[in-house]
Scaffold this active site. Structure first.
Site, short mmCIF file in Angstrom:
data_model
loop_
_atom_site.label_atom_id
_atom_site.label_comp_id
_atom_site.label_asym_id
_atom_site.label_seq_id
_atom_site.Cartn_x
_atom_site.Cartn_y
_atom_site.Cartn_z
N LYS A 1 0.85 -1.19 0.00
CA LYS A 1 0.00 0.00 0.00
C LYS A 1 0.89 1.24 0.00
CE LYS A 1 -3.80 1.97 2.81
NZ LYS A 1 -4.61 1.76 4.04
N SER B 1 -9.55 1.98 3.21
CA SER B 1 -8.68 2.70 2.30
C SER B 1 -7.70 1.79 1.54
CB SER B 1 -7.90 3.75 3.07
OG SER B 1 -7.05 3.13 4.03
N SER C 1 -9.56 -0.43 7.50
CA SER C 1 -9.05 -0.29 6.12
C SER C 1 -8.40 -1.52 5.53
CB SER C 1 -8.08 0.87 6.03
OG SER C 1 -8.81 2.07 5.87
N1 GLN Z 1 -12.91 4.12 6.87
C1 GLN Z 1 -12.23 4.56 8.03
C2 GLN Z 1 -11.85 6.02 7.90
O1 GLN Z 1 -12.21 6.61 6.96
C3 GLN Z 1 -11.02 3.72 8.30
C4 GLN Z 1 -9.82 4.09 7.53
C5 GLN Z 1 -8.62 3.27 7.88
O2 GLN Z 1 -8.72 2.23 8.53
N2 GLN Z 1 -7.46 3.75 7.46
O3 GLN Z 1 -11.22 6.58 8.75
#
Ligand code: GLN
Length: 482
Positions: free
Chosen positions: A80, A155, A179
């Site tokens: 990532k 993400s 994420s």
């Molecule tokens: N969807 C969550 C957010 O927008 C989690 C994001 C993540 O785990 N990096 O913060």
């Protein structure tokens, strides 16, 4: 022999160490697959074809014994793009890091390389990992390989889509509130968030430091375990990484006591998701496990708690992007103007929203009401789990209340987007490990089931998930990338 890109990581490593196939052939076949599929899926922000081929040729010169000493030898892996790499740019999905090249590798990247992994490229993400769809990436939307009109989740959507579409067998993601697990669920793969502190965050671009963890994304539970074993462990560069400890042994009984929290099956859950998860739960019963109705009473506060703590930490972490130290620099007449214009032009709307939210929650006069209260509720949420794990070995829930949505469907409704994190953000707040695995399809789209375990029971989590995986059999292929 079928196409190398159809194998899981174990098979690739096996065939390579048996001398049946060269690493170069494995890498070539994945590069061709990426060329063929990625123009549609758009999982990668950068592909290092030359670097990967070069590494493969070096490994091809190794005697078989050397190959076997490297548990990831011959296996292509994607990373990532919020983990820093010397050999490729790191963008975190943001314009503000344009032109940035890290002088060092993240600890997990070095660990991959030492284990023989062949790093293929960097995958797309929501800017600074803030989001659930990759729609907040400054560069591109990644498509869900099951339906190109739909989001892959986020993400870590790029990593999830790359693995699901067979462009790599394994990838690293990061998980602050879901994420890794949510995109894994949306793309029909396995994704695991370790216990907070098990994996070094050194070189992971910080979003919310008390919640962030790096973890594996793969197509099989055994591959996830393998990747986890490589990246876990103490790192002197990350003071929050735990000292090396022996993890508690797998649950020493055949019949697991599995808690089913009633708050995770409430209103807002899609009926198809409920059905698929309940079918899997029936399978767990058939395996002889005991399902126990439990309560995690503070679940209803999880989203508000998470969306105070995560933005508060983000607003502080992101203050370093000032136009002076990293990446892009806008033109301005004076220093203050330079900071302002760089941040205004460099950050996207979602990042700005979080910085504003977080700064507000931390500001004098509001700190007690918001940030401090959120920290207290965080403790209550952790205590919910402490209580529950006195009674059960594992907890099983849906990973998400819903299935992959269409592009644009939630883009202008942040609250709706945030509510999707309801079943995943609690594990980050509590620091416990969580794993999402595919349990079938509904409407032609994957459904994920989540396993949660007590702190440090990371390996036990793989064992439990593997028993269900064996029972369910192989997931079908994503139709759009056959
Ligand atoms: N969807 C969550 C957010 O927008 C989690 C994001 C993540 O785990 N990096 O913060």
């Amino acid at each position: 022999m079928n196409n190398p890109w159809e194998w899981d990581g174990h098979e690739m490593h096996q065939h390579f160490t048996d001398g049946q196939i060269s690493a170069e052939a494995i890498v070539q076949s994945h590069l061709r697959r990426i060329d063929e599929i990625d123009p549609d899926v758009r999982a990668f922000l950068a592909v290092d074809a030359e670097g990967a081929l070069q590494r493969a040729r070096v490994q091809d010169a190794w005697p078989l014994a050397d190959r076997r000493e490297h548990p990831l030898a011959g296996i292509p892996v994607a990373v990532k793009d919020n983990m820093v790499t010397q050999s490729m740019p790191t963008t975190a999905g943001s314009k503000i890091l344009a032109g940035f090249r890290s002088p060092y590798n993240a600890t997990v990247v070095d660990k991959l390389l030492n284990a023989g992994a062949i790093i293929m490229g960097k995958t797309n993400l929501d800017e600074f990992a803030m989001g659930s769809s990759t729609e907040h990436s400054a560069f591109q939307h990644t498509k869900n390989p099951w339906d190109l009109e739909r989001v892959p989740g986020g993400s870590s959507g790029g990593s999830a889509a790359a693995v699901a579409a067979r462009m790599v067998p394994m990838a690293l993601g990061s998980d602050t509130g879901g994420s890794i697990r949510q995109p894994a669920a949306y793309c029909g793969i396995v994704g695991m968030k370790p216990t907070y502190g098990r994996v070094s965050r050194y070189g992971l671009i910080a979003f919310a430091s008390s919640l962030d963890q790096i973890g594996p994304m793969t197509r099989s539970v055994r591959d996830a375990r393998l990747l986890y074993r490589i990246i876990a462990g103490h790192d002197p560069h990350d003071s929050t990484s735990l000292n090396d400890i022996a993890e508690p042994p797998a649950v020493a009984r055949d019949r697991f006591r599995i808690g089913i929290p009633r708050e995770y099956f409430g209103e807002g859950m899609a009926p198809e998701v409920r059905d698929a998860v309940q079918r899997a739960m029936a399978g767990l019963k058939e395996l002889g496990h005991e399902l126990i109705d439990i309560s995690l009473p503070h679940t209803e506060y999880a989203i508000s708690t998470y969306y105070l703590i995560a933005p508060a930490e983000a607003s502080s972490n992101l203050s370093r992007y000032d136009g002076i130290r990293y990446g892009m620099r806008s033109q301005a007449r004076d220093l203050m103007g330079l900071y302002e214009t760089t941040r205004d032009e460099g950050f996207g709307d979602e990042v700005k929203r979080r910085v504003l939210l977080g700064t507000h929650a931390l500001s004098a006069g509001y700190y007690d009401a918001y940030y401090l209260t959120a920290q207290r509720v965080r403790t209550l949420i952790r205590q919910d789990f402490d209580q529950a794990f006195k009674q059960v070995d594992y907890i099983v829930t849906p990973t998400t209340p819903d299935q992959p949505f269409r592009f644009g469907e939630r883009d202008d409704d942040p609250i709706k987007m945030y509510l999707g994190d309801i079943y995943t953000a609690t594990a980050n707040l509590a620091g416990i490990p969580g794993l999402s695995m595919p349990v079938g399809l509904a409407n032609g789209l994957p459904v994920g089931l989540q396993w949660l375990a007590p702190p440090l029971a990371d390996l036990a989590l793989f064992d439990a998930a593997e028993s269900l995986e064996n029972q369910l059999g192989t997931m079908p292929w994503p139709v759009e990338v056959k």
